[in-house]
Design an enzyme around this catalytic site. Structure first.
Site, mmCIF file in Angstrom:
data_model
loop_
_atom_site.group_PDB
_atom_site.id
_atom_site.type_symbol
_atom_site.label_atom_id
_atom_site.label_comp_id
_atom_site.label_asym_id
_atom_site.label_seq_id
_atom_site.Cartn_x
_atom_site.Cartn_y
_atom_site.Cartn_z
ATOM 1 N N GLU A 164 -69.481 99.759 -12.987
ATOM 2 C CA GLU A 164 -69.054 100.526 -14.162
ATOM 3 C C GLU A 164 -70.253 101.227 -14.796
ATOM 4 O OE1 GLU A 164 -65.934 101.193 -15.491
ATOM 5 O OE2 GLU A 164 -67.327 102.556 -16.459
ATOM 6 N N ARG A 210 -70.572 104.134 -21.164
ATOM 7 C CA ARG A 210 -71.518 103.846 -22.249
ATOM 8 C C ARG A 210 -70.722 103.504 -23.493
ATOM 9 N NH1 ARG A 210 -73.796 109.680 -21.869
ATOM 10 N NH2 ARG A 210 -71.560 109.858 -21.521
ATOM 11 N N GLU A 211 -71.109 102.442 -24.160
ATOM 12 C CA GLU A 211 -70.411 102.106 -25.396
ATOM 13 C C GLU A 211 -70.570 103.261 -26.379
ATOM 14 O OE1 GLU A 211 -71.519 98.216 -26.880
ATOM 15 O OE2 GLU A 211 -71.275 97.380 -24.877
ATOM 16 N N LYS A 236 -75.817 100.440 -9.131
ATOM 17 C CA LYS A 236 -75.697 100.180 -10.566
ATOM 18 C C LYS A 236 -77.052 99.778 -11.163
ATOM 19 C CE LYS A 236 -74.236 99.287 -14.600
ATOM 20 N NZ LYS A 236 -73.894 100.321 -15.551
ATOM 21 N N GLY A 264 -82.101 99.129 -25.931
ATOM 22 C CA GLY A 264 -81.531 97.811 -26.214
ATOM 23 C C GLY A 264 -80.138 97.767 -25.632
ATOM 24 N N CYS A 273 -76.823 96.149 -21.653
ATOM 25 C CA CYS A 273 -77.023 96.447 -20.223
ATOM 26 C C CYS A 273 -78.484 96.634 -19.808
ATOM 27 C CB CYS A 273 -76.213 97.670 -19.845
ATOM 28 S SG CYS A 273 -74.440 97.337 -19.900
HETATM 29 P P1 NAD Z 1 -68.095 91.401 -22.908
HETATM 30 O O1 NAD Z 1 -68.944 90.239 -23.241
HETATM 31 O O2 NAD Z 1 -67.780 92.419 -23.956
HETATM 32 O O3 NAD Z 1 -66.703 90.881 -22.328
HETATM 33 C C1 NAD Z 1 -66.584 89.836 -21.419
HETATM 34 C C2 NAD Z 1 -65.221 89.221 -21.619
HETATM 35 O O4 NAD Z 1 -64.921 88.396 -20.493
HETATM 36 C C3 NAD Z 1 -65.120 88.313 -22.856
HETATM 37 O O5 NAD Z 1 -64.044 88.714 -23.664
HETATM 38 C C4 NAD Z 1 -64.889 86.915 -22.258
HETATM 39 O O6 NAD Z 1 -64.085 86.073 -23.052
HETATM 40 C C5 NAD Z 1 -64.196 87.271 -20.960
HETATM 41 N N1 NAD Z 1 -64.258 86.210 -19.944
HETATM 42 C C6 NAD Z 1 -65.293 85.430 -19.595
HETATM 43 N N2 NAD Z 1 -64.955 84.604 -18.583
HETATM 44 C C7 NAD Z 1 -63.667 84.864 -18.294
HETATM 45 C C8 NAD Z 1 -62.746 84.351 -17.341
HETATM 46 N N3 NAD Z 1 -63.096 83.412 -16.473
HETATM 47 N N4 NAD Z 1 -61.490 84.825 -17.327
HETATM 48 C C9 NAD Z 1 -61.111 85.791 -18.207
HETATM 49 N N5 NAD Z 1 -61.938 86.331 -19.111
HETATM 50 C C10 NAD Z 1 -63.209 85.878 -19.154
HETATM 51 O O7 NAD Z 1 -68.788 92.082 -21.656
HETATM 52 P P2 NAD Z 1 -68.911 93.659 -21.332
HETATM 53 O O8 NAD Z 1 -69.918 94.299 -22.211
HETATM 54 O O9 NAD Z 1 -67.554 94.226 -21.238
HETATM 55 O O10 NAD Z 1 -69.556 93.604 -19.871
HETATM 56 C C11 NAD Z 1 -68.829 93.186 -18.759
HETATM 57 C C12 NAD Z 1 -69.591 93.547 -17.504
HETATM 58 O O11 NAD Z 1 -69.690 94.977 -17.387
HETATM 59 C C13 NAD Z 1 -71.033 93.043 -17.486
HETATM 60 O O12 NAD Z 1 -71.380 92.716 -16.171
HETATM 61 C C14 NAD Z 1 -71.834 94.229 -17.952
HETATM 62 O O13 NAD Z 1 -73.149 94.203 -17.481
HETATM 63 C C15 NAD Z 1 -71.045 95.367 -17.315
HETATM 64 N N6 NAD Z 1 -71.169 96.641 -18.006
HETATM 65 C C16 NAD Z 1 -71.133 96.685 -19.371
HETATM 66 C C17 NAD Z 1 -71.214 97.912 -20.000
HETATM 67 C C18 NAD Z 1 -71.190 98.001 -21.507
HETATM 68 O O14 NAD Z 1 -71.542 99.042 -22.030
HETATM 69 N N7 NAD Z 1 -70.798 96.980 -22.228
HETATM 70 C C19 NAD Z 1 -71.334 99.099 -19.250
HETATM 71 C C20 NAD Z 1 -71.348 99.005 -17.868
HETATM 72 C C21 NAD Z 1 -71.262 97.771 -17.254
#
Ligand code: NAD
Length: 453
Positions: free
Chosen positions: A162, A165-166, A215, A268, A271
């Site tokens: 993915e 970007r937030e 990624k 910060g 990611c």
């Molecule tokens: P997040 O912490 O916002 O969300 C993770 C969610 O997964 C939580 O709600 C948690 O309760 C849930 N979870 C954990 N274990 C679980 C399980 N076994 N079953 C069901 N749900 C479960 O994380 P995020 O920021 O969305 O990031 C997720 C992934 O995407 C990471 O690997 C991150 O590096 C990647 N990513 C994030 C972004 C970003 O901007 N946030 C962008 C690209 C990639």
């Protein structure tokens, strides 16, 4: 935001494991494209809130998209992974992959999701790893699912990193620069190609390992650009040059481009910091020295301490000074505080004995518990009132549009430290501020400039 649903298309039953930033946005967008999506999370409170119609994260356009698709019954929320897996053909794993204590990636959530899929799997499924995971994790997910699945069940594990970007997550998901699909063969990638087809965006099919590395390489490269320009900014400060002009001069070269060359407090968020550490760790484990990446991380680590030292010097110490801090989120348009440079900054200011008055347009509820010693204010002007200096720590648009004369009139002393270079030094000087930014000469009205020399 209008629906992007195509007029005629076969819908797919999709399960998204996670209602976090990536999971919720992915679920909402696939539902909006006309698929039946079950979004499942272990966090009961989060799922409860979503069922009651409350979206637990701030992301422009998300609430509207979620409520539209819930109303149309294409998007449902549950904590029942078994049910979600059984009713779906494609299962996205989008759970968190936080950094462990030594910078390694903690794959606990991914492993738990894979175990859950294995136990629930009831027929052929395509399991898609959307979480950012070290190379080889696709193999790990396959092994775990296989170990827990009933004999004879067939499934595929695909990598689909993915890049959203937030702050612009919906738009990034609807209109990504590229869609990377790492699969064992083109026919395996086909399900995802079809799922993404309505977006009409460039798609790249690779093997699973290459997709996983794409990624990390992308995030490490972006981090390197930030640290590079920050190192140049430091040099500019030493020699009296203007890093803003340097960036312009660099950016005209099409091989370089001007994107992601913003000098400031450093990168910060959830990611770049953890992904650079994780890639370094992977490289070390595989016997590849990566001194370049080590330096990128080191430069970034020094940004806030260096900025605070400059503040200390300029203000003659920070003890008992009242400092207004504008911005707490790691970047604008989000309430995410993970690895936010602003939070690190507030922590250091408090440690040095300053009194901090903070304001952020959306991140204050999330910030309160971790910055208990700070005073939270209702507006930028309230934070600035009676302050000895003001810091801009997150480049919210709101801070670019401040009424600077009003701001100056409420401050005890009109000193601004702009950690994101959002204002023009000359204009600030004309308005009567002493203005410090990153990699640009400080500016001050003539009367004060004499004293500063
Ligand atoms: P997040 O912490 O916002 O969300 C993770 C969610 O997964 C939580 O709600 C948690 O309760 C849930 N979870 C954990 N274990 C679980 C399980 N076994 N079953 C069901 N749900 C479960 O994380 P995020 O920021 O969305 O990031 C997720 C992934 O995407 C990471 O690997 C991150 O590096 C990647 N990513 C994030 C972004 C970003 O901007 N946030 C962008 C690209 C990639």
């Amino acid at each position: 935001m209008p629906s992007r649903r195509p007029a005629r298309r076969l819908e797919v039953d999709v399960c998204v494991i996670s209602a976090g930033h990536v999971g919720l946005v992915t679920a909402a967008v696939f539902a909006d494209l006309g698929n039946d999506v079950t979004c499942v999370d272990v966090d009961r409170e989060r799922i409860g809130r979503l069922k009651r119609g409350a979206v637990p994260i701030f992301e422009p356009g998300l609430e509207e998209m979620v409520s539209r698709n819930v109303a149309d019954r294409r998007l449902t929320f549950t904590t029942d992974l078994d049910l979600a897996v059984r009713r779906s053909q494609v299962i996205f794993i989008a759970v968190g992959t936080p950094a462990g204590p030594d910078g390694e990636t903690d794959l606990g959530q991914v492993e738990a999701a894979a175990r859950g899929i294995g136990r629930a799997i009831n027929g052929h499924k395509v399991i898609v790893n959307k979480s950012t995971v070290p190379v080889g994790t696709g193999d790990l997910v396959r092994e775990i699912v296989e170990r827990h699945a009933p004999p004879g069940i067939e499934f595929e594990v695909v990598s689909n990193p993915e890049f959203l970007r937030e702050g612009s997550a919906i738009n990034d998901t609807l209109c990504p620069d590229r869609i990377v699909i790492g699969a064992r063969s083109r026919s395996v990638a086909m399900t995802l190609l079809e799922l993404y087809a309505p977006l009409e965006r460039p798609m790249l099919i690779t093997d699973v390992h290459s997709a996983e590395i794409i990624k990390y390489a992308s995030n490490a490269f972006l981090a390197a650009r930030v640290s590079f320009i920050n190192a140049i900014a430091d040099l500019c400060e030493q020699v009296g040059a203007d890093v803003g002009q340097v960036v312009k001069g660099l950016g005209y070269d099409p091989r370089i481009g001007a994107e992601f060359l913003h000098p400031g407090l450093g990168y910060g968020g959830s990611c770049l910091p953890k992904d650079t550490e994780s890639l370094l760790r992977t490289a070390q484990e595989r016997g590849c020295d990566f001194p370049l990446l080590r330096a990128v991380i080191e430069v970034n680590r020094e940004r806030v301490p260096r900025f605070v030292r400059r503040m200390e010097q300029a203000l003659g110490g920070l003890a008992d000074k009242t400092i207004a801090v504008l911005g707490l989120a790691f970047k604008p348009n989000t309430d995410d505080l993970r690895e936010a440079k602003a939070v690190e900054l507030v922590g250091l200011l408090l440690e040095r004995g300053a009194r901090v008055k903070a304001y952020d347009p959306v991140a204050m509820p999330a910030a309160r518990p971790q910055l208990e010693a700070a005073v939270f204010c209702d507006s930028a002007y309230a934070a600035a009132e009676d302050s000895d200096a003001l810091v801009i720590a997150t480049e919210w648009n709101e801070f670019k549009l401040l009424n600077l004369e009003r701001l100056k009139s409420v401050m005890r002393s009109p000193v601004i430290f702009d950690g994101r270079n959002i204002h023009a030094p000359e204009r600030m000087r004309q308005l009567g501020f002493v203005y410090h930014s990153v990699g640009r000469p400080s500016a001050a009205p003539e009367s004060v400039a004499g004293e500063m020399r």
